[in-house]
Scaffold this active site. Sequence first.
Site, mmCIF file in Angstrom:
data_model
loop_
_atom_site.group_PDB
_atom_site.id
_atom_site.type_symbol
_atom_site.label_atom_id
_atom_site.label_comp_id
_atom_site.label_asym_id
_atom_site.label_seq_id
_atom_site.Cartn_x
_atom_site.Cartn_y
_atom_site.Cartn_z
ATOM 1 C CE LYS A 194 -0.302 -0.395 5.034
ATOM 2 N NZ LYS A 194 -1.095 -0.928 6.162
ATOM 3 C CE1 TYR A 244 13.803 31.338 6.172
ATOM 4 C CE2 TYR A 244 13.813 28.976 5.794
ATOM 5 C CZ TYR A 244 13.563 30.253 5.348
ATOM 6 O OH TYR A 244 13.083 30.456 4.080
HETATM 7 C C1 LIG Z 1 -0.394 -1.895 6.842
HETATM 8 C C2 LIG Z 1 -1.025 -3.200 7.173
HETATM 9 C C3 LIG Z 1 -0.257 -4.377 7.190
HETATM 10 C C4 LIG Z 1 1.242 -4.374 7.103
HETATM 11 O O1 LIG Z 1 1.747 -3.974 8.363
HETATM 12 P P1 LIG Z 1 3.305 -3.875 8.684
HETATM 13 O O2 LIG Z 1 3.327 -3.482 10.111
HETATM 14 O O3 LIG Z 1 3.846 -2.818 7.793
HETATM 15 O O4 LIG Z 1 3.910 -5.193 8.430
HETATM 16 C C5 LIG Z 1 -0.937 -5.583 7.325
HETATM 17 N N1 LIG Z 1 -2.281 -5.619 7.492
HETATM 18 C C6 LIG Z 1 -3.043 -4.496 7.536
HETATM 19 C C7 LIG Z 1 -4.504 -4.621 7.735
HETATM 20 C C8 LIG Z 1 -2.434 -3.248 7.394
HETATM 21 O O5 LIG Z 1 -3.179 -2.146 7.460
#
Ligand SMILES: *Cc1c(COP(=O)(O)O)cnc(C)c1O
Length: 356
Positions: free
Chosen positions: A35, A244
């Site tokens: 994702k 800054y």
């Molecule tokens: C993002 C996510 C994962 C992966 O999690 P990691 O901690 O990055 O391994 C797996 N399952 C769901 C439902 C997620 O939202």
Amino acid sequence: MAQAELTIDLDAVAANWRALAGRAAHGARTGAVVKADGYGLGAAEVARALVRAGARQFFVAQAAEGLALRAALGAVPDIFVLSGHMEGATAAIAEARLVPALNSIEQMTRHFAALPGHPFAVQIDTGMARLGLPPDHWRAVAGTILPERPLLLMSHLACADEPAHSMNAQQLSLFHTLTVGTGIARSLAATGGVLLGHPYHFELTRPGIGLYGGAPFAQARAVVALDLPVIQTRVIAPGTPVGYGASWIAPRESVIATVSAGYADGLPRALGGARAEGAGFALWAGGQRCPVVGRVSMDLITVDVTDLDEVPETLAVLGPGPGQGVDALAALAGTIGYEILTSLGARYARRHLGGG
Ligand SMILES: *Cc1c(COP(=O)(O)O)cnc(C)c1O
């Protein structure tokens, strides 16, 4: 080099996937979460490398991500959509043969009305109160849903990166109770859950961050390197302020290099600021540490390179060798490796290595 360069080692991603797959319980397959554009590193490139390594189940957050991933991967792998079947997602789900993880009775109604016979998964909330059917909703509909043969029953752990947390065993026990004897494949473990051990693995695990070299997978191979070009250098007298707010004043005659990247490129402003000698945000010239001085600005960072014999063309933020990794950088900014990775901006030239 005119532009900062983000290098992504796809062989390291594949090696991390194989290492996590190697820990899986007997009979449990290992999927991959890609994702948010593969945690910012390129979902298409990462997923293609993982298909070559043997992955066949991929997870994305949104249907639009799934559509793009299908175009990159072709017909074979399963692509699960964690946000499920949302209003407006039907065309993408149908066209790309995505598998929505249905999260509510409303989504189930929508899915069966819009795409009868189309594969789906079910997500059950076992204690995180984020996505999925609450247990009583699942109990109410399981008798109707199970004969439709979902591809997967899944849930997500809230505290898997804290192995001693009591939520882990509670969620495991509830997930087991809600899914036992269904004959449907199950998935509970992300990276943290894989590391909790075999009882958490069921038939499919779905690691994300561990593939990309982040905690809690401490044995992961580093995946990203980030090199920033030096735009200019100057010699300043003792007492000269830098950046800054004039927040840093040179204590000695200093050589300051200005490099091309800043908070608009995912290097948080919180990385700057005063810290104990040797402990703060630094860039690296090979093995030599060069402290960042003054504030991080939108496009620029100023670095004290006084102690270098020669100023190189580029300085490294992330990379192999003695420099800081993603998690160390995150700790300095008061965040987590996930946020650093997914923030690395669109302005870098991206180079993918290996993956063949
Ligand atoms: C993002 C996510 C994962 C992966 O999690 P990691 O901690 O990055 O391994 C797996 N399952 C769901 C439902 C997620 O939202």
